[in-house]
Design a protein around this motif. Sequence first.
Motif, PDB file in Angstrom:
ATOM      1  N   PHE A   1       0.872  -1.180  -0.020  1.00  0.00           N
ATOM      2  CA  PHE A   1      -0.018  -0.092  -0.005  1.00  0.00           C
ATOM      3  C   PHE A   1       0.769   1.337   0.081  1.00  0.00           C
ATOM      4  O   PHE A   1       0.779   2.141  -0.889  1.00  0.00           O
ATOM      5  N   VAL A   2       1.923   1.220   0.983  1.00  0.00           N
ATOM      6  CA  VAL A   2       2.871   2.598   0.943  1.00  0.00           C
ATOM      7  C   VAL A   2       3.479   2.711  -0.396  1.00  0.00           C
ATOM      8  O   VAL A   2       3.621   3.853  -0.835  1.00  0.00           O
ATOM      9  N   GLY A   3       4.168   1.594  -1.081  1.00  0.00           N
ATOM     10  CA  GLY A   3       4.860   1.796  -2.321  1.00  0.00           C
ATOM     11  C   GLY A   3       3.840   2.243  -3.457  1.00  0.00           C
ATOM     12  O   GLY A   3       4.273   3.072  -4.008  1.00  0.00           O
ATOM     13  N   VAL A   4       2.635   1.515  -3.557  1.00  0.00           N
ATOM     14  CA  VAL A   4       1.994   2.059  -4.756  1.00  0.00           C
ATOM     15  C   VAL A   4       1.219   3.243  -4.280  1.00  0.00           C
ATOM     16  O   VAL A   4       1.183   4.085  -5.204  1.00  0.00           O
ATOM     17  N   LEU A   5       1.060   3.614  -3.086  1.00  0.00           N
ATOM     18  CA  LEU A   5       0.338   5.129  -2.746  1.00  0.00           C
ATOM     19  C   LEU A   5       1.607   6.135  -3.083  1.00  0.00           C
ATOM     20  O   LEU A   5       1.195   7.346  -3.748  1.00  0.00           O
ATOM     21  N   ALA A   6       2.901   5.707  -2.948  1.00  0.00           N
ATOM     22  CA  ALA A   6       3.939   6.654  -3.239  1.00  0.00           C
ATOM     23  C   ALA A   6       4.014   6.912  -4.599  1.00  0.00           C
ATOM     24  O   ALA A   6       4.225   7.963  -5.082  1.00  0.00           O
ATOM     25  N   LEU A   7       3.902   5.923  -5.559  1.00  0.00           N
ATOM     26  CA  LEU A   7       3.846   5.970  -7.010  1.00  0.00           C
ATOM     27  C   LEU A   7       2.630   6.868  -7.552  1.00  0.00           C
ATOM     28  O   LEU A   7       2.495   7.766  -8.156  1.00  0.00           O
ATOM     29  N   HIS A   8       1.517   6.437  -6.650  1.00  0.00           N
ATOM     30  CA  HIS A   8       0.243   7.210  -7.027  1.00  0.00           C
ATOM     31  C   HIS A   8       0.332   8.655  -6.879  1.00  0.00           C
ATOM     32  O   HIS A   8      -0.033   9.471  -7.862  1.00  0.00           O
ATOM     33  N   LEU A   9       1.047   9.037  -5.603  1.00  0.00           N
ATOM     34  CA  LEU A   9       0.999  10.402  -5.332  1.00  0.00           C
ATOM     35  C   LEU A   9       2.257  11.108  -6.295  1.00  0.00           C
ATOM     36  O   LEU A   9       2.140  12.327  -6.629  1.00  0.00           O
TER      37      LEU A   9
END
Length: 187
Positions: A112-120
């Motif tokens: 979640f944190v990794g994909v959220l960082a990419l999303h942001l």
Amino acid sequence: RGVHHYMAQAMVVLLPVHLLQVVLCRAYVAPREINYWLGLVLMLIVLGLGLTGYLLPWDQKGYWATKVATELMSLPPGGGTIQKLVVGGSEYGHFTLTRFFALHAGLLPALFVGVLALHLAMFRKHGITSESSPKRPDQYFWPQQVLKDGVACLVLFAVVLVIVCWRGGAELTGPAEPTEGYKAARP
């Protein structure tokens, strides 16, 4: 525990609302299509967190809900193998609880944190999609929009706190007992 429970439910409710906003604002068209797909992956991760977290109280409701959800995994070809891998064998028990905890507290939050960082990062690269209006002047994301988002988060937190106090926390039924059916489940 009650705040965690109700905030998780609020997140599952708010994700489709955010998806609807993305669709209505056409934020899925080029050049933002990668960010749209990352958002869908985030939604799947959140739903996975909800599924894995449901079993962790090890009560009757969580046990039987997980049993139904994991038995649905066995329906497609090769699903029986995936189900046994997720459950930790053919019986629901210690291995199932351990695997779901590892997924819920370790693997899925890291994803979640990794994909959220990419999303942001993609959001920062392409910017917001809202149309400019002569009635409303353009504004910077910081500090105006961050303040609005922060206030909305505080309002949601206050609502959840009221619900937790009103309901007396999260429901916890009797311990999981595979030989006893869940009485609340009726057709």
